[in-house]
Design a protein around this motif. Structure first.
Motif, PDB file in Angstrom:
ATOM      1  N   LYS A 181       0.837  -1.203   0.000  1.00 19.48           N
ATOM      2  CA  LYS A 181       0.000   0.000   0.000  1.00 19.48           C
ATOM      3  C   LYS A 181       0.875   1.258   0.000  1.00 19.48           C
ATOM      4  O   LYS A 181       0.631   2.203  -0.743  1.00 19.48           O
ATOM      5  CB  LYS A 181      -0.899  -0.094   1.247  1.00 19.48           C
ATOM      6  CG  LYS A 181      -1.492   1.144   1.791  1.00 19.48           C
ATOM      7  CD  LYS A 181      -2.617   0.754   2.757  1.00 19.48           C
ATOM      8  CE  LYS A 181      -2.096   0.540   4.174  1.00 19.48           C
ATOM      9  NZ  LYS A 181      -2.055  -0.765   4.705  1.00 19.48           N
ATOM     10  N   TYR A 182       1.944   1.226   0.845  1.00 19.72           N
ATOM     11  CA  TYR A 182       2.835   2.395   0.924  1.00 19.72           C
ATOM     12  C   TYR A 182       3.531   2.604  -0.423  1.00 19.72           C
ATOM     13  O   TYR A 182       3.624   3.726  -0.929  1.00 19.72           O
ATOM     14  CB  TYR A 182       3.856   2.201   2.052  1.00 19.72           C
ATOM     15  CG  TYR A 182       4.784   3.388   2.220  1.00 19.72           C
ATOM     16  CD1 TYR A 182       4.372   4.516   2.945  1.00 19.72           C
ATOM     17  CD2 TYR A 182       6.055   3.416   1.639  1.00 19.72           C
ATOM     18  CE1 TYR A 182       5.198   5.621   3.077  1.00 19.72           C
ATOM     19  CE2 TYR A 182       6.894   4.512   1.767  1.00 19.72           C
ATOM     20  CZ  TYR A 182       6.460   5.618   2.490  1.00 19.72           C
ATOM     21  OH  TYR A 182       7.274   6.707   2.624  1.00 19.72           O
ATOM     22  N   ALA A 183       3.980   1.478  -0.976  1.00 22.39           N
ATOM     23  CA  ALA A 183       4.662   1.572  -2.278  1.00 22.39           C
ATOM     24  C   ALA A 183       3.732   2.173  -3.332  1.00 22.39           C
ATOM     25  O   ALA A 183       4.128   3.032  -4.127  1.00 22.39           O
ATOM     26  CB  ALA A 183       5.133   0.184  -2.709  1.00 22.39           C
ATOM     27  N   ASN A 184       2.495   1.718  -3.297  1.00 22.34           N
ATOM     28  CA  ASN A 184       1.523   2.257  -4.253  1.00 22.34           C
ATOM     29  C   ASN A 184       1.328   3.758  -4.066  1.00 22.34           C
ATOM     30  O   ASN A 184       1.255   4.522  -5.033  1.00 22.34           O
ATOM     31  CB  ASN A 184       0.162   1.560  -4.095  1.00 22.34           C
ATOM     32  CG  ASN A 184       0.167   0.155  -4.653  1.00 22.34           C
ATOM     33  OD1 ASN A 184       1.171  -0.268  -5.251  1.00 22.34           O
ATOM     34  ND2 ASN A 184      -0.903  -0.576  -4.437  1.00 22.34           N
ATOM     35  N   LEU A 185       1.201   4.165  -2.796  1.00 22.46           N
ATOM     36  CA  LEU A 185       0.965   5.587  -2.491  1.00 22.46           C
ATOM     37  C   LEU A 185       2.126   6.459  -2.952  1.00 22.46           C
ATOM     38  O   LEU A 185       1.921   7.615  -3.332  1.00 22.46           O
ATOM     39  CB  LEU A 185       0.750   5.765  -0.981  1.00 22.46           C
ATOM     40  CG  LEU A 185      -0.615   5.292  -0.456  1.00 22.46           C
ATOM     41  CD1 LEU A 185      -0.598   5.184   1.070  1.00 22.46           C
ATOM     42  CD2 LEU A 185      -1.714   6.231  -0.911  1.00 22.46           C
ATOM     43  N   MET A 186       3.307   5.894  -2.896  1.00 20.37           N
ATOM     44  CA  MET A 186       4.474   6.663  -3.336  1.00 20.37           C
ATOM     45  C   MET A 186       4.443   6.902  -4.837  1.00 20.37           C
ATOM     46  O   MET A 186       4.929   7.895  -5.344  1.00 20.37           O
ATOM     47  CB  MET A 186       5.776   5.922  -2.946  1.00 20.37           C
ATOM     48  CG  MET A 186       6.060   5.908  -1.443  1.00 20.37           C
ATOM     49  SD  MET A 186       6.251   7.595  -0.764  1.00 20.37           S
ATOM     50  CE  MET A 186       4.677   7.918  -0.085  1.00 20.37           C
ATOM     51  N   LYS A 187       3.833   5.935  -5.562  1.00 18.21           N
ATOM     52  CA  LYS A 187       3.797   6.074  -7.028  1.00 18.21           C
ATOM     53  C   LYS A 187       2.573   6.873  -7.482  1.00 18.21           C
ATOM     54  O   LYS A 187       2.598   7.580  -8.470  1.00 18.21           O
ATOM     55  CB  LYS A 187       3.724   4.686  -7.671  1.00 18.21           C
ATOM     56  CG  LYS A 187       5.048   3.956  -7.602  1.00 18.21           C
ATOM     57  CD  LYS A 187       4.913   2.638  -8.346  1.00 18.21           C
ATOM     58  CE  LYS A 187       5.980   1.666  -7.870  1.00 18.21           C
ATOM     59  NZ  LYS A 187       5.524   0.295  -7.830  1.00 18.21           N
ATOM     60  N   GLU A 188       1.461   6.681  -6.774  1.00 16.95           N
ATOM     61  CA  GLU A 188       0.187   7.297  -7.217  1.00 16.95           C
ATOM     62  C   GLU A 188      -0.549   7.790  -5.972  1.00 16.95           C
ATOM     63  O   GLU A 188      -1.009   6.988  -5.164  1.00 16.95           O
ATOM     64  CB  GLU A 188      -0.649   6.256  -7.982  1.00 16.95           C
ATOM     65  CG  GLU A 188      -2.057   6.686  -8.318  1.00 16.95           C
ATOM     66  CD  GLU A 188      -2.110   7.923  -9.191  1.00 16.95           C
ATOM     67  OE1 GLU A 188      -1.691   7.850 -10.343  1.00 16.95           O
ATOM     68  OE2 GLU A 188      -2.570   8.993  -8.675  1.00 16.95           O
ATOM     69  N   SER A 189      -0.660   9.092  -5.834  1.00 19.87           N
ATOM     70  CA  SER A 189      -1.237   9.634  -4.593  1.00 19.87           C
ATOM     71  C   SER A 189      -2.773   9.712  -4.641  1.00 19.87           C
ATOM     72  O   SER A 189      -3.426   9.924  -3.633  1.00 19.87           O
ATOM     73  CB  SER A 189      -0.669  11.025  -4.323  1.00 19.87           C
ATOM     74  OG  SER A 189      -0.979  11.879  -5.406  1.00 19.87           O
ATOM     75  N   GLN A 190      -3.355   9.549  -5.842  1.00 27.78           N
ATOM     76  CA  GLN A 190      -4.820   9.626  -5.947  1.00 27.78           C
ATOM     77  C   GLN A 190      -5.426   8.336  -5.384  1.00 27.78           C
ATOM     78  O   GLN A 190      -5.101   7.238  -5.852  1.00 27.78           O
ATOM     79  CB  GLN A 190      -5.207   9.781  -7.425  1.00 27.78           C
ATOM     80  CG  GLN A 190      -6.584  10.368  -7.666  1.00 27.78           C
ATOM     81  CD  GLN A 190      -6.696  11.846  -7.290  1.00 27.78           C
ATOM     82  OE1 GLN A 190      -5.735  12.594  -7.461  1.00 27.78           O
ATOM     83  NE2 GLN A 190      -7.839  12.252  -6.757  1.00 27.78           N
TER      84      GLN A 190
END
Lengths: 723, 150
Positions: free
Chosen positions: B57-66
């Protein structure tokens, strides 16, 4: 545990299990009062039926489509019909029917029985709501018995019960229904008795009719009435009505027949019998510890007690409470037949005569005072017809509902409103007007030079003649619309718009209706078939008049609008002093309603840092189909004349004078709800998707929004380009 | 005010009653959902949540904040489809650092005291979602949108 308990075996702790009506009967039987033999089917059976068939979730879905506060009575009736159809179409699970068949053989040997509702909480001293649930008489055999038990269960969700849901504490998860199965006493004289006269607590009241009690309770037979002193039983007065009919058992159910001549002159009860009936109600009062209201019948000279419930103090009812009026719209077949004759043979001709009489009066020659007087007279005539419309015309619409029940009981269709397709093949003025408009459009569609000429504002003579014929016939319908002045000029572009699209075909005509009629009638034989034909005929008349009576009253309204326009025009021209006239009383209210401008809100509320808007709104599915188009809010004639082919008509409450727009519409969305409102009826005629009962439709939707109208599920999806 | 029409009031009540939300992030075309503990600001413009940095989830948030959040009050009963409210929040997630993070930490712990150890760990990141739009679904099909205005 058994789900059926005979009267004599019901214990005091089982009151909730057998319901109020059954419990009273059991107590009276136990106390030795003459109660016909019976058995109670407990609420356990209802609960098991709902849970084993999955019906509970389906009822939940029906009742939660939208907030009750947002529902009109008509929508409640629709909801109730949908639920009733679910019970009709859902057989009892085998385990339940086997169990009931085991418990009920004594009541299914072919003799006539009654199947009555007995809701827990009903008939208690706190809540007495007579007539909310259904009972059935003269049922024969096990299959019919089990089916009518389901219909009594369904009536827990009757429209009247939904109206009084708060008082009843109606709730899908906790409410239930018990049933009384009872031998029928073929009473020759029947009635009700009130232990205490509501007007004088020292007296009792006995009411009696010949035949069965259904004539009295249903309101079609007027009773003899006696007032008796509670102490001593002296008869204070006896009122004799015009005795002309009575209700008796038919092959199935009951029927009404003329009273034999020897009974017309004689009261149904002798004085000593009146006192016997009163003694019984006073005995009931002693047993239950409070004054009772009882139903009774005489079989020969033997008195039977059919029902007892406490007399409740009627609380102050608000004059704003419309529910008693809605409830009064339920009429019997006989009553509706009489109403139909009065409307068709007396009222409509009178109304049209009024309209014609006003139409020939010249307004141009009147001075200001005369014109004001003319307007006042027209307003009062219009008001008179509005009142008659409410008191006489609206109740006739129940004929549609009555037919719907007959149709659904016989045919058991998947769509509980399929019956409307059978009613549609009838002469509606709004459809005749639309056909005439379509004829004009068709002439334009097929003639390029005519189209060009009309586009340039030139009306060729040949077309002008046809157009004048249309105006002669239907012009005053347009005149009754607010904002419809110079409608003739606006109709030409409208006809051009109609000509630009391919003609919309009406459904409900031709051989498929004949086929449907035959399918319906094939469920009946002999006399029943004849009755079914009469029901269909009444249903069709109710359906047709529901639309047409608006058109006729529109003609009266048009005369008032015309006079008001004349006054406005002359004030504008300076012929009269340009100050407003101070109307008063009924005239003011009629004119105020007529000139009230409907201005839809243009923006959703800004609240607490948010701008809100509806993305999807739920209403009632009123015409199957799915369509997407640009919304146009239609509040008056000016909006209607701007309508473009393929747009979605969004309106508050459309009446038939406005439905000329419908053949251009991709779909209809209406704030007012119900399957039998004019929007629904005409949408069904043209097979256009329609969702009604959409809360705040004209304020939450804007002209220009893209709407997807799901007429299957009753959903409207709104897309707005916020940029 | 009619409770039905007091949408911000309904939102506030729901967000105060519920502690858990479903968060949706994504990697490329692949959506990914998890349960998180959250707390909403009083003006409903922000939603705080925490995640350890080692998660997908953190990795995803780092790539895409929406992201999208779903908060609801279903009770897992028959009436859920008709009575439950479901609220979707759309917006951007921002990892908080320094003073901002310290202030938000206090608010988060006040709402979720049992999460103190987790959220105070150096391996955990605290996020603030800047809500752009709420979508509220009532009675199964009734859908209202609330755009956060500046």
């Amino acid at each position: 545990m058994s789900m059926a308990i005979e009267f004599q075996d019901v214990g005091d702790e089982q009151r909730e299990l057998v319901g109020g009506k059954a419990f009273s009967l059991c107590i009276m039987a136990r106390e030795g009062l003459p109660v016909p033999a019976g058995i109670c089917i407990t609420t356990e059976a209802y609960i098991r039926y709902l849970d084993d068939t999955g019906l509970r979730v389906k009822i939940l879905r029906e009742l939660n489509r939208k907030r009750f506060e947002d529902m009109r009575w008509e929508e409640m009736w629709d909801t109730s019909l949908r639920i009733r159809n679910m019970f009709l179409k859902t057989p009892m699970p085998a385990s339940l029917s086997v169990s009931l068949k085991h418990d009920l053989p004594g009541f299914a040997d072919g003799r006539a029985i009654a199947v009555r509702s007995s809701a827990p909480g009903e008939d208690s001293s706190k809540a007495s709501f007579a007539g909310l649930h259904d009972s059935y008489l003269n049922i024969h055999g096990m299959d019919a018995l089990l089916e009518h038990i389901r219909l009594v269960w369904a009536s827990l969700w009757s429209d009247a019960a939904l109206l009084y849901r708060r008082e009843l504490g109606l709730d899908v998860e906790s409410s239930s229904m018990a049933v009384v199965v009872q031998e029928i006493v073929p009473g020759s004289r029947s009635g009700v008795v009130f232990g205490i006269n509501p007007n004088d607590p020292a007296q009792s009241v006995v009411e009696a009719v010949y035949g069965l009690n259904e004539g009295l309770v249903g309101g079609q037979v007027e009773p003899d009435r006696w007032i008796i002193e509670r102490a001593g039983g002296r008869i204070v007065s006896h009122h004799s009505p015009l005795r002309d009919r009575f209700v008796l058992l038919a092959e199935e159910g009951v029927k009404t027949e003329p009273l034999p001549p020897d009974k017309i002159q004689a009261a149904p009860l002798a004085d000593c019998e009146v006192r016997d009936v009163q003694r019984m109600v006073l005995r009931g009062e002693a047993i239950f510890g409070g004054p009772q209201d009882m139903e009774w019948t005489y079989d020969g000279d033997r008195l039977f007690l059919l029902q007892s419930r406490p007399i409740t103090t009627v609380g102050e009812t608000s004059t704003d409470d419309q529910r008693p009026w809605y409830k009064s719209l339920h009429r019997t077949f006989e009553n509706l037949k009489e109403l139909r004759s009065r409307i068709e043979e007396e009222l409509i001709p009178q109304m049209l005569r009024d309209a014609d009489r006003l139409a020939v009066r010249s307004l141009a020659s009147l001075n200001e005072a005369e014109l004001v007087g003319e307007i006042e007279e027209r307003a009062l005539i219009y008001k008179k017809w509005q009142d008659i419309y409410r008191e006489e015309f609206i109740p006739l619409a129940h004929g549609i509902r009555l037919f719907g029940m007959v149709y659904n009981d016989a045919v058991r269709p998947s769509d509980p409103f399929e019956f409307m397709d059978l009613l549609g093949a009838t002469a509606m003025v709004s459809l005749e007007r639309n056909r005439a408009l379509e004829d004009l459009a068709s002439a334009v569609r097929n003639d390029a030079s005519l189209r060009d000429a009309l586009g340039r504002g030139v009306i060729p003579e040949s077309f002008s003649e046809r157009f004048e014929v249309f105006i002669m016939r239907f012009g005053d319908l347009f005149e009754s619309l607010p904002g419809a002045n110079r409608y003739g000029e606006r109709l030409i572009p409208f006809v051009l718009e109609l000509a630009g699209r391919k003609p919309l075909e009406e459904r409900g005509t031709g051989s498929d209706v004949d086929d449907r009629r035959e399918v319906f009638l094939s469920h009946f034989t002999g006399k029943k078939r004849q009755e079914a034909e009469e029901q269909l005929d009444l249903g069709r008349a109710s359906y047709r008049l529901r639309d047409n009576d608006n058109m006729y009253i529109g003609r009266v309204k048009a005369q008032l609008v015309k006079a008001l326009d004349e006054l406005g025009r002359r004030k504008e021209q300076g012929v009269f002093v340009p100050r407003p006239v101070a109307w008063s009383g009924d005239v003011a209210s009629v004119i105020g309603e007529l000139t009230r401008t409907h201005s839809p809100l243009t923006a959703d509320a800004e609240a607490n840092g948010f701008s809100t808007r509806a993305r999807q709104i739920v209403g009632q599915p009123a015409g199957p189909g799915l369509a997407t188009g640009t919304a146009r809010i239609v509040m008056d004639a000016a909006d209607a004349f701007r309508f473009k082919a393929g747009e979605v008509m969004v309106c508050d409450a459309v009446d038939p004078t406005m439905t000329f727009v419908v053949p251009l519409a991709a779909a209809i969305v209406e704030r007012r709800g119900g399957m039998l409102i004019h929007g629904s009826i005409i949408a069904r005629e043209y097979g256009i998707p329609c969702v009604t009962g959409v809360p705040d439709a004209t304020s939450r939707i804007r002209t220009g929004d893209t709407l997807t109208v799901d007429g299957y599920l009753g959903i409207v999806i709104i897309e707005r380009d916020d940029s | 005010m009619n409770e039905e029409n007091d949408l911000p009031g309904q939102l506030r009540e729901l967000l105060e009653d519920q502690r858990l939300a479903v968060i949706s992030t994504r990697t490329g075309d692949q959506p990914y959902s998890n349960l998180i503990c959250f707390v909403a600001s009083n003006d409903l413009r922000y939603i705080l949540f925490a995640t350890t940095r080692a998660t997908r989830k953190y990795a995803n948030l780092m790539k895409e904040s929406q992201i999208a959040l779903l908060v609801d009050n279903r009770s897992h009963g028959l009436v859920d489809p008709f009575r439950a409210l479901a609220l979707t929040a759309l917006g951007k997630a921002v990892e908080l650092k320094g003073t901002e993070s310290a202030q938000a930490l206090g608010i988060y712990i006040a709402r979720h005291p049992h999460m103190q150890e987790f959220v105070s760990s150096p391996s955990t990141a605290l996020f603030r979602m800047n809500v752009e739009k709420y979508i509220l679904v009532r009675r199964f099909q009734d859908v209202m949108e609330l755009q956060v205005t500046l």
